[in-house]
Design a protein around this motif. Structure first.
Motif, PDB file in Angstrom:
ATOM      1  N   LYS A 101      44.640  45.222  51.804  1.00  9.31           N
ATOM      2  CA  LYS A 101      43.312  45.844  51.753  1.00  9.31           C
ATOM      3  C   LYS A 101      42.824  45.964  50.322  1.00  9.31           C
ATOM      4  CE  LYS A 101      43.814  48.385  55.974  1.00  9.31           C
ATOM      5  NZ  LYS A 101      42.768  48.640  56.863  1.00  9.31           N
ATOM      6  N   GLY A 102      41.516  45.722  50.123  1.00  9.17           N
ATOM      7  CA  GLY A 102      40.907  45.882  48.817  1.00  9.17           C
ATOM      8  C   GLY A 102      41.129  44.710  47.873  1.00  9.17           C
ATOM      9  N   ILE A 103      41.736  43.622  48.361  1.00  8.30           N
ATOM     10  CA  ILE A 103      42.020  42.452  47.520  1.00  8.30           C
ATOM     11  C   ILE A 103      41.271  41.242  48.075  1.00  8.30           C
ATOM     12  CG2 ILE A 103      43.838  40.888  46.694  1.00  8.30           C
ATOM     13  CD1 ILE A 103      44.119  43.641  45.512  1.00  8.30           C
ATOM     14  N   GLU A 104      40.726  40.444  47.173  1.00  9.48           N
ATOM     15  CA  GLU A 104      40.077  39.195  47.557  1.00  9.48           C
ATOM     16  C   GLU A 104      40.788  38.034  46.862  1.00  9.48           C
ATOM     17  OE1 GLU A 104      36.017  39.747  46.316  1.00  9.48           O
ATOM     18  OE2 GLU A 104      35.440  40.391  48.320  1.00  9.48           O
ATOM     19  N   ARG A 105      40.776  36.872  47.502  1.00 13.41           N
ATOM     20  CA  ARG A 105      41.329  35.654  46.914  1.00 13.41           C
ATOM     21  C   ARG A 105      40.253  34.576  46.948  1.00 13.41           C
ATOM     22  NH1 ARG A 105      47.222  35.820  46.744  1.00 13.41           N
ATOM     23  NH2 ARG A 105      47.020  33.746  45.869  1.00 13.41           N
ATOM     24  N   TYR A 106      40.320  33.647  46.007  1.00 14.82           N
ATOM     25  CA  TYR A 106      39.335  32.571  45.924  1.00 14.82           C
ATOM     26  C   TYR A 106      39.855  31.342  46.665  1.00 14.82           C
ATOM     27  CZ  TYR A 106      35.780  29.492  44.063  1.00 14.82           C
ATOM     28  OH  TYR A 106      34.735  28.624  43.943  1.00 14.82           O
ATOM     29  N   TRP A 110      44.350  28.480  48.239  1.00 14.40           N
ATOM     30  CA  TRP A 110      43.990  29.797  47.727  1.00 14.40           C
ATOM     31  C   TRP A 110      44.337  29.878  46.255  1.00 14.40           C
ATOM     32  CZ3 TRP A 110      41.027  32.790  50.564  1.00 14.40           C
ATOM     33  CH2 TRP A 110      41.035  32.635  51.935  1.00 14.40           C
ATOM     34  N   SER A 111      43.524  30.604  45.486  1.00 12.66           N
ATOM     35  CA  SER A 111      43.803  30.779  44.059  1.00 12.66           C
ATOM     36  C   SER A 111      45.041  31.646  43.883  1.00 12.66           C
ATOM     37  CB  SER A 111      42.611  31.444  43.368  1.00 12.66           C
ATOM     38  OG  SER A 111      42.480  32.777  43.816  1.00 12.66           O
ATOM     39  N   GLY A 112      45.652  31.545  42.712  1.00 11.95           N
ATOM     40  CA  GLY A 112      46.820  32.360  42.433  1.00 11.95           C
ATOM     41  C   GLY A 112      46.474  33.763  41.994  1.00 11.95           C
ATOM     42  N   ALA A 113      45.265  33.959  41.478  1.00 13.31           N
ATOM     43  CA  ALA A 113      44.887  35.259  40.922  1.00 13.31           C
ATOM     44  C   ALA A 113      43.961  36.009  41.870  1.00 13.31           C
ATOM     45  CB  ALA A 113      44.199  35.065  39.577  1.00 13.31           C
ATOM     46  N   PRO A 114      44.438  37.094  42.477  1.00  5.82           N
ATOM     47  CA  PRO A 114      43.548  37.889  43.325  1.00  5.82           C
ATOM     48  C   PRO A 114      42.646  38.787  42.482  1.00  5.82           C
ATOM     49  CG  PRO A 114      45.704  38.869  43.301  1.00  5.82           C
ATOM     50  CD  PRO A 114      45.794  37.598  42.493  1.00  5.82           C
ATOM     51  N   ARG A 115      41.592  39.280  43.068  1.00  2.00           N
ATOM     52  CA  ARG A 115      40.748  40.265  42.392  1.00  2.00           C
ATOM     53  C   ARG A 115      40.520  41.420  43.353  1.00  2.00           C
ATOM     54  NH1 ARG A 115      34.412  38.230  42.396  1.00  2.00           N
ATOM     55  NH2 ARG A 115      34.129  38.411  44.627  1.00  2.00           N
ATOM     56  N   ALA A 146      34.202  27.115  53.737  1.00  2.00           N
ATOM     57  CA  ALA A 146      33.362  27.156  52.531  1.00  2.00           C
ATOM     58  C   ALA A 146      34.151  27.684  51.336  1.00  2.00           C
ATOM     59  CB  ALA A 146      32.151  28.040  52.778  1.00  2.00           C
ATOM     60  N   VAL A 147      33.814  27.183  50.158  1.00  2.00           N
ATOM     61  CA  VAL A 147      34.413  27.644  48.907  1.00  2.00           C
ATOM     62  C   VAL A 147      33.869  29.033  48.597  1.00  2.00           C
ATOM     63  CG1 VAL A 147      34.500  27.188  46.430  1.00  2.00           C
ATOM     64  CG2 VAL A 147      34.667  25.296  48.047  1.00  2.00           C
ATOM     65  N   GLY A 148      34.715  29.940  48.109  1.00  2.00           N
ATOM     66  CA  GLY A 148      34.245  31.267  47.723  1.00  2.00           C
ATOM     67  C   GLY A 148      35.328  32.320  47.825  1.00  2.00           C
ATOM     68  N   TRP A 149      34.929  33.568  47.614  1.00  2.93           N
ATOM     69  CA  TRP A 149      35.847  34.714  47.656  1.00  2.93           C
ATOM     70  C   TRP A 149      35.938  35.239  49.079  1.00  2.93           C
ATOM     71  CZ3 TRP A 149      38.889  36.089  43.700  1.00  2.93           C
ATOM     72  CH2 TRP A 149      38.555  35.624  42.442  1.00  2.93           C
ATOM     73  N   TYR A 150      37.173  35.511  49.539  1.00  2.45           N
ATOM     74  CA  TYR A 150      37.429  36.018  50.885  1.00  2.45           C
ATOM     75  C   TYR A 150      38.447  37.146  50.816  1.00  2.45           C
ATOM     76  CZ  TYR A 150      35.134  31.824  52.610  1.00  2.45           C
ATOM     77  OH  TYR A 150      34.215  30.852  52.873  1.00  2.45           O
ATOM     78  N   ASP A 151      38.501  37.939  51.904  1.00  3.72           N
ATOM     79  CA  ASP A 151      39.547  38.957  51.997  1.00  3.72           C
ATOM     80  C   ASP A 151      40.907  38.280  51.890  1.00  3.72           C
ATOM     81  OD1 ASP A 151      37.753  41.014  52.310  1.00  3.72           O
ATOM     82  OD2 ASP A 151      37.791  40.937  54.490  1.00  3.72           O
TER      83      ASP A 151
END
Length: 68
Positions: free
Chosen positions: A21-26, A32-37, A10-15
């Protein structure tokens, strides 16, 4: 032994797939997206209690400064 990297369906934010730790990728469905959050912090019971106590103390201080 490193974990096997599994791509989500599924499309969305994941660990973070790299395991940080503490970072998610889209995941956009193909890559995977290039910009983590950073993950938003979770409010625990002690954090909520400290916020309530802080609010009471600050409101008491303001009340005392205004009416004394």
């Amino acid at each position: 032994m490193p974990k096997k990297r599994v791509e989500p369906e599924a499309v969305g934010w994941y660990d973070d797939p790299e395991g940080r730790k503490g970072i998610e990728r889209y995941w956009n469905g193909t890559s995977w997206s290039g910009a983590p959050r950073q993950k938003p912090p979770k409010l625990t019971g002690s954090a909520v209690a400290m916020m309530i106590i802080g609010t009471i103390v600050l409101s008491s201080l303001v009340w005392w400064l205004i009416f004394s």
